[in-house]
Motif scaffolding. Structure first.
Motif, PDB file in Angstrom:
ATOM      1  N   ILE A   1      89.805  81.486  63.810  1.00 34.11           N
ATOM      2  CA  ILE A   1      90.400  82.386  64.801  1.00 34.11           C
ATOM      3  C   ILE A   1      89.999  83.792  64.382  1.00 34.11           C
ATOM      4  O   ILE A   1      90.598  84.389  63.492  1.00 34.11           O
ATOM      5  N   GLY A   2      88.954  84.320  64.998  1.00 31.19           N
ATOM      6  CA  GLY A   2      88.368  85.550  64.502  1.00 31.19           C
ATOM      7  C   GLY A   2      87.519  85.237  63.279  1.00 31.19           C
ATOM      8  O   GLY A   2      87.260  84.073  62.940  1.00 31.19           O
ATOM      9  N   ASN A   3      87.061  86.270  62.570  1.00 29.66           N
ATOM     10  CA  ASN A   3      86.272  86.054  61.355  1.00 29.66           C
ATOM     11  C   ASN A   3      87.180  85.540  60.239  1.00 29.66           C
ATOM     12  O   ASN A   3      88.290  86.032  60.060  1.00 29.66           O
ATOM     13  N   SER A   4      86.672  84.575  59.477  1.00 30.70           N
ATOM     14  CA  SER A   4      87.541  83.837  58.553  1.00 30.70           C
ATOM     15  C   SER A   4      86.775  83.426  57.306  1.00 30.70           C
ATOM     16  O   SER A   4      85.576  83.137  57.365  1.00 30.70           O
ATOM     17  N   MET A   5      87.480  83.400  56.170  1.00 34.76           N
ATOM     18  CA  MET A   5      86.911  82.899  54.911  1.00 34.76           C
ATOM     19  C   MET A   5      87.786  81.758  54.402  1.00 34.76           C
ATOM     20  O   MET A   5      89.014  81.821  54.464  1.00 34.76           O
TER      21      MET A   5
END
Length: 400
Positions: free
Chosen positions: A195-199
């Motif tokens: 959900i959006g940029n993620s690590m």
């Protein structure tokens, strides 16, 4: 791990039984690596990496393997892709330190820490693993769904090379944020979408198949058997029919085979060496994987520094520090008359008095220098000093 995490309850109720979402504790989670640094690792020749793009409209995935170039990253879309880099704990101390919180699982079970960066809607598809995994959420959020238990008979979609579960049906769903940890036992199907940029930091555990165990033990036995050891008839007597393999013959073979594998010492030694064989081999005398507070990991045997036991003791006496090489694997076992240290697939037999040293070396997530008191005791003990020198020469220790 949050302060109130009950390790004993986890092992009793969840480990290798069912998933568990562990919400973040009070301390904020700080990513130990940036997306840019991860992309840099994925450009390295010797580091395993994968890039997965998903076409949501067509329900398809495309898999590419690294190393990648900067131009390839610049050409990617803004969404719907994931970058996965294997064994980042071998290269980044701060990532390696993550495994220290999992000291309630034997350190020799830990395989590596894979790090993934996903843009919005990026994912690797619904799948399952044959090993336990803790999925630590870093920056951003991810929607995780878990489904049914799977095995080798579960229908899969293999056209992308990802071995995806064909008819994934979610049974549980969570939205995770920084510091949350999702534990998944072997075989549980799961599907994580950014959900959006993620690590995400995936702490995976080794689980050799029974086929690997039997094959490995057999290979060790084959190395020890000679041409002189052959089948012999026991209690030879007239057969009821010359073509029959009698029950006595089968019983004799059964007893003979069992006697070959009934040695616990052989099994222990094989298992110790197998579970500490590095995921990626590092060169003897050379380990250029990073740095400890300015201490260069690389060293050469003939650099004019440590070349024998005398120069080792001089270096330790002058305050030299001892580090484990990132990616090196350590474990130990205690026998009746001795201890055995397993390092990077090798076995070293030691006196029991070296136990404190063996435990220090085998501590998971240990990225700092060994305790100075332990090092000082090694310098005063000839056997311990010889062991350190051997591990240094094999490329499993840094001393400097």
């Amino acid at each position: 791990m949050p302060a109130d995490f009950d390790r004993q309850r986890f092992l009793r109720d969840y480990w290798q039984k069912k998933p568990l979402l562990i919400r973040a504790g009070e301390l904020p989670f700080v990513d130990p690596i940036t997306p840019e640094e991860l992309a840099g690792l994925a450009c390295e020749q010797d580091i395993e990496s994968r890039l997965i793009q998903v076409n949501a409209a067509q329900d398809t995935w495309q898999l590419r393997s690294g190393p990648f170039t900067e131009a390839e990253f610049e050409s990617l879309p803004q969404t719907h892709y994931s970058l996965l880099v294997q064994a980042v704990d071998h290269w980044v101390d701060e990532v390696s330190a993550l495994v220290a919180d999992f000291d309630f699982i034997p350190s020799w079970r830990i395989d590596d820490v894979m790090v993934s960066y996903a843009t919005d809607s990026g994912n690797v598809g619904p799948h399952f693993d044959y090993y336990d995994v803790f999925l630590i959420q870093g920056m951003g959020q991810k929607r995780w769904q878990t489904g049914a238990m799977c095995n080798s008979m579960t229908p899969r979609r293999d056209e992308s090379g990802l071995r995806l579960v064909k008819d994934f049906q979610p049974e549980q769903e969570w939205i995770v944020g920084p510091g949350d940890i999702l534990y998944l036992p072997p075989g549980v199907s799961h599907y994580g979408v950014a959900i959006g940029n993620s690590m995400t930091y995936s702490v995976g555990f080794r689980a050799p198949s029974e086929a690997d165990i039997v094959s490995g033990l057999a290979d060790q036995l084959l190395d020890e058997l000679t041409e002189d050891q052959r089948y012999v008839d026991v209690n030879a007597q007239l057969p009821l029919h010359p073509g029959e393999i009698s029950a006595d013959v089968v019983r004799h073979l059964h007893e003979r085979v069992l006697s070959m594998i009934a040695n616990p010492e052989q099994i222990r030694r094989w298992f110790g060496k197998t579970m500490t064989t590095p995921k990626y081999q590092h060169d003897e005398h050379s380990a250029c994987c990073g740095s400890h507070d300015g201490h260069d990991y690389g060293h050469e045997q003939d650099d004019g520094g440590i070349s024998d036991i005398i120069s080792l003791r001089d270096a330790l006496g002058d305050g030299a520090e001892v580090f484990k090489v990132p990616g090196s694997r350590y474990a130990y076992a205690l026998a009746d008359t001795q201890a055995e240290l397993y390092v990077d697939g090798e076995c070293y037999r030691c006196n029991w008095r070296l136990l404190t040293l063996l435990q220090a070396l085998s501590t998971p997530g240990h990225t700092e220098a060994l305790d100075p008191d332990v090092v000082s005791a090694c310098n005063a003990d000839e056997e311990a000093a010889e062991l350190l020198l051997t591990l240094y020469n094999r490329g499993s220790l840094i001393i400097g």
